[in-house]
Write an enzyme that holds these catalytic residues in place. Sequence first.
Site, PDB file in Angstrom:
ATOM      1  CD  GLU A   1      -1.950  -6.268   4.797  1.00 36.65           C
ATOM      2  OE1 GLU A   1      -1.594  -6.552   3.645  1.00 36.65           O
ATOM      3  OE2 GLU A   1      -2.072  -5.099   5.208  1.00 36.65           O
TER       4      GLU A   1
ATOM      5  CG  HIS B   1      -4.060  -3.578   2.419  1.00 37.26           C
ATOM      6  ND1 HIS B   1      -3.145  -3.162   3.353  1.00 37.26           N
ATOM      7  CD2 HIS B   1      -4.647  -2.457   1.939  1.00 37.26           C
ATOM      8  CE1 HIS B   1      -3.185  -1.846   3.446  1.00 37.26           C
ATOM      9  NE2 HIS B   1      -4.086  -1.385   2.595  1.00 37.26           N
TER      10      HIS B   1
ATOM     11  CB  CYS C   1      -0.986  -0.035   1.154  1.00 37.62           C
ATOM     12  SG  CYS C   1      -2.359   1.125   0.945  1.00 37.62           S
TER      13      CYS C   1
END
Lengths: 258, 216
Positions: free
Chosen positions: B198, B196, B88
């Site tokens: 994650e 993202h 990001c």
Amino acid sequence: MFKVRVIPCLDVKDGRVVKGVNFVDLRDAGDPVEAAIAYDAAGADELCFLDITATHENRGTMLDVVRRTAEACFMPLTVGGGVRTIDDIKTLLRYGADKVSINSAAVSNREFVKRAAEKFGEQCIVVAIDAKRVKRAGGSDRWEIFTHGGRNSTGIDAIEYAQEVVSLGAGEILLTSMDRDGTRQGFDLPLTQAIADSVPVPVIASGGVGNLDHLVDGIRQGHATAVLAASIFHFGEFTIRQAKEHMVRAGLPMRLDP
Amino acid sequence: MTVAIVDYGSGNLHSAAKAFERASRSMEDPQKVMVTRDPEAVYRADRIVLPGVGAFADCRRGLDAVDGMLDAMTEAVRVKARPFFGICVGMQLMATRGKEHVVTEGFNWIEGDVEKISPREENLKIPHMGWNTLDLVREHPVLERLPLGPKGRHAYFVHSYHLNASNEADVLARADYGGPVTAIVGKDTAIGTQFHPEKSQRFGLALISNFLKWKP
């Protein structure tokens, strides 16, 4: 292609899901972390926890829920309920929330939205708006903001308020119709459309979902970019997958990743 | 083998660390994941991850506030050729400049500016928040066996700015949001994702696994 989001929301009180979640395979229907894991596996696009814990002392329990959820679920998590200070936000983000939702604190202190967005970025500040249609003597109806679960009237116009919090840095609006919440009659579509069309940020429609067509309507007619529902998912009436497949059949772009 | 997740006070390191730990556990030789604000530890690490949320200038300021961190990262990546993963705003910082509110210098590892996205369709909201598919621009080891394209898997985005790369060769994948959005960049031993990983469920973990296995 960009997809429409389906977001299940869990009401959590003292670390337990209110009324429980009725899925097959859940060992503990009241454990929010287990419910979150099940929704993650079912393909929910985001998760939302609403902390309705009444006492400050029990707030630590929610942080533990957030931490354990973030360890097990690799998906976006929004946490709301009782978010009043910059420290509240900092703590929730540190425990693993990706976005926080601010409700009453934004109504009583708009500056809080600005400070929060400046400190943590607009992308993680959701302002939750509870709106109700109000009859006005001699004039047209309008929607006004209510706080404390719809009990307290503020006399603030919902559309103006939405525009104001967005100009202060809200990155997303979570819009709940207090007239429709819990009725299973579908979203308040004129309200949703009025708000969605007056702000440049995404609007999540909430309150009143009773069947899968309501989800489609929220996007199509309400112009929301995401739909939030609780009971139709929690009690096993529909799975996330069924909801999304229904929305695909209605022509909406949905994420159906395995 | 160690993976250093750079802690400079920006955002949700916990999620990133957990996702890298999870991806690492499923590998034949698990790697040690550490969250650190020690430049020496970053310099010694075998892989470096730079997360980041918020505004470009704030993130840059936060990073500069950790004495010696940028030098350690630059040495490790540009001289020792350690694999690097920017996430990001961590990815945006790899650019020449950020133009969010104010003009701020980036690392200039990927030539280009970080600019506001401007979707053609009026009804598309900003931030670009949600799930989108990725279109492959250039093959890369970290993208091996990942289903991309309109029928492929989705990644979770939340941003209003993106890295407009000057050299097409530095772009690995794009998303479409009323126009092209740079989704993955890669040059030498560094990669970066605007989305993202994650937060991108199985797809994100698979991408992280590929990064952990990558031997540039």
